[in-house]
Design a protein around this motif. Sequence first.
Motif, PDB file in Angstrom:
ATOM      1  N   MET A 222       0.815  -1.219   0.000  1.00 59.50           N
ATOM      2  CA  MET A 222       0.000   0.000   0.000  1.00 59.50           C
ATOM      3  C   MET A 222       0.848   1.270   0.000  1.00 59.50           C
ATOM      4  SD  MET A 222      -3.060  -0.887   2.660  1.00 59.50           S
ATOM      5  CE  MET A 222      -4.285  -2.144   2.311  1.00 59.50           C
ATOM      6  N   ILE A 223       1.972   1.233   0.702  1.00 58.26           N
ATOM      7  CA  ILE A 223       2.771   2.450   0.817  1.00 58.26           C
ATOM      8  C   ILE A 223       3.948   2.475  -0.150  1.00 58.26           C
ATOM      9  CG2 ILE A 223       2.101   2.633   3.237  1.00 58.26           C
ATOM     10  CD1 ILE A 223       4.980   1.904   3.990  1.00 58.26           C
ATOM     11  N   ALA A 224       4.082   1.430  -0.964  1.00 57.38           N
ATOM     12  CA  ALA A 224       5.233   1.329  -1.859  1.00 57.38           C
ATOM     13  C   ALA A 224       5.289   2.462  -2.879  1.00 57.38           C
ATOM     14  CB  ALA A 224       5.227  -0.022  -2.576  1.00 57.38           C
ATOM     15  N   GLU A 225       4.127   3.022  -3.245  1.00 54.40           N
ATOM     16  CA  GLU A 225       4.093   4.096  -4.232  1.00 54.40           C
ATOM     17  C   GLU A 225       4.200   5.480  -3.603  1.00 54.40           C
ATOM     18  OE1 GLU A 225       4.233   3.396  -7.421  1.00 54.40           O
ATOM     19  OE2 GLU A 225       4.276   1.279  -6.825  1.00 54.40           O
ATOM     20  N   TRP A 226       4.248   5.552  -2.302  1.00 57.58           N
ATOM     21  CA  TRP A 226       4.401   6.841  -1.645  1.00 57.58           C
ATOM     22  C   TRP A 226       5.821   7.369  -1.841  1.00 57.58           C
ATOM     23  CZ3 TRP A 226       1.982   6.185   3.936  1.00 57.58           C
ATOM     24  CH2 TRP A 226       0.626   5.834   3.815  1.00 57.58           C
ATOM     25  N   PRO A 227       6.047   8.672  -1.766  1.00 59.67           N
ATOM     26  CA  PRO A 227       7.405   9.237  -1.897  1.00 59.67           C
ATOM     27  C   PRO A 227       8.199   9.096  -0.598  1.00 59.67           C
ATOM     28  CG  PRO A 227       5.828  11.005  -1.577  1.00 59.67           C
ATOM     29  CD  PRO A 227       5.006   9.738  -1.698  1.00 59.67           C
ATOM     30  N   LEU A 228       8.460   7.847  -0.221  1.00 57.46           N
ATOM     31  CA  LEU A 228       9.103   7.586   1.061  1.00 57.46           C
ATOM     32  C   LEU A 228      10.552   8.062   1.096  1.00 57.46           C
ATOM     33  CD1 LEU A 228       7.676   4.017   1.817  1.00 57.46           C
ATOM     34  CD2 LEU A 228       6.895   6.220   2.716  1.00 57.46           C
ATOM     35  N   GLU A 229      11.130   8.336  -0.054  1.00 57.72           N
ATOM     36  CA  GLU A 229      12.499   8.855  -0.060  1.00 57.72           C
ATOM     37  C   GLU A 229      12.599  10.177   0.702  1.00 57.72           C
ATOM     38  OE1 GLU A 229      10.392  10.454  -3.673  1.00 57.72           O
ATOM     39  OE2 GLU A 229      10.616   8.472  -2.751  1.00 57.72           O
ATOM     40  N   LEU A 230      11.463  10.885   0.836  1.00 53.95           N
ATOM     41  CA  LEU A 230      11.463  12.141   1.577  1.00 53.95           C
ATOM     42  C   LEU A 230      11.771  11.922   3.067  1.00 53.95           C
ATOM     43  CD1 LEU A 230       8.343  13.941   0.042  1.00 53.95           C
ATOM     44  CD2 LEU A 230      10.763  14.339  -0.479  1.00 53.95           C
ATOM     45  N   LEU A 231      11.481  10.708   3.559  1.00 49.80           N
ATOM     46  CA  LEU A 231      11.715  10.413   4.963  1.00 49.80           C
ATOM     47  C   LEU A 231      13.186  10.222   5.277  1.00 49.80           C
ATOM     48  CD1 LEU A 231       8.801   7.909   5.719  1.00 49.80           C
ATOM     49  CD2 LEU A 231       8.871  10.378   6.107  1.00 49.80           C
ATOM     50  N   TRP A 232      13.988   9.868   4.279  1.00 53.37           N
ATOM     51  CA  TRP A 232      15.384   9.476   4.538  1.00 53.37           C
ATOM     52  C   TRP A 232      16.370  10.363   3.815  1.00 53.37           C
ATOM     53  CZ3 TRP A 232      14.354   6.717   8.434  1.00 53.37           C
ATOM     54  CH2 TRP A 232      13.221   5.896   8.450  1.00 53.37           C
ATOM     55  N   ARG A 233      15.959  11.552   3.415  1.00 61.01           N
ATOM     56  CA  ARG A 233      16.864  12.447   2.700  1.00 61.01           C
ATOM     57  C   ARG A 233      17.984  12.961   3.618  1.00 61.01           C
ATOM     58  NH1 ARG A 233      12.199  15.587   3.611  1.00 61.01           N
ATOM     59  NH2 ARG A 233      12.576  17.509   4.810  1.00 61.01           N
TER      60      ARG A 233
END
Length: 233
Positions: A222-233
């Motif tokens: 479900m969350i795979a398409e979210w821009p999760l890279e923003l969490l680990w910048r």
Amino acid sequence: MTISQHCRSLLITGVDTAVGKTRITRALWSYARRYRPQERWGIFKPLQSGTAVEIGDGDYYCQTLPLEQTAAEVCPLSFAAPLAPPIAAELEQRPIDLGPVWQTYRQLQERFDYLLVEGIGGLGSPITWEWTVADLAAAWKLPIVLVATVRLGAIAQIVANIALARQSKLEIRGLILNCVTLCSDTDIAQWTPSEFLSRFTQVPVLGVLPWGQHSNEQLAQMIAEWPLELLWR
């Protein structure tokens, strides 16, 4: 006090209690296990209350996720009453000693590449007679992701908590919306419109997690398409 420089930590905090922080933490860990298996991910809950009425988060995570941690390593400090920790601790005539909590945090920092730290209640919730969750995040230099429920009145809570985060000089990586009850697309669009929230708060809305009981694999997808890279910048 110093912490390992190689480990990245993130605080999953909320606008209130019972907004879905544990669910979001479980989803993020499941995503990492599925899509980033080369990395070591841990979970940490500094302290909790309410174990007299429901399973503690340390036990919950160990039962639902294949963690390489014990329940005590996930959550080293617990109180029975479902109250703010300083009040729950007073009922048990126990002090809140954050020394062992910090020590456990440092040890986990050394063991993992990434550490998901779940907050207690909301960002403004007290954890001692002097400190709130926001104070802890500032002292530990934790970037945050803010979790809010999809409901009428959520916008005011989100705005207030983002103001508190900025007052505390916290780095806000994103906002996640969680459906704690069945929500229609219209409910989501009217109660917590993502575009409006992003523009009004200048905080990116990473996604909306729908209501329901889901497996770890389903949460990860479900969350795979979210821009999760923003969490680990």
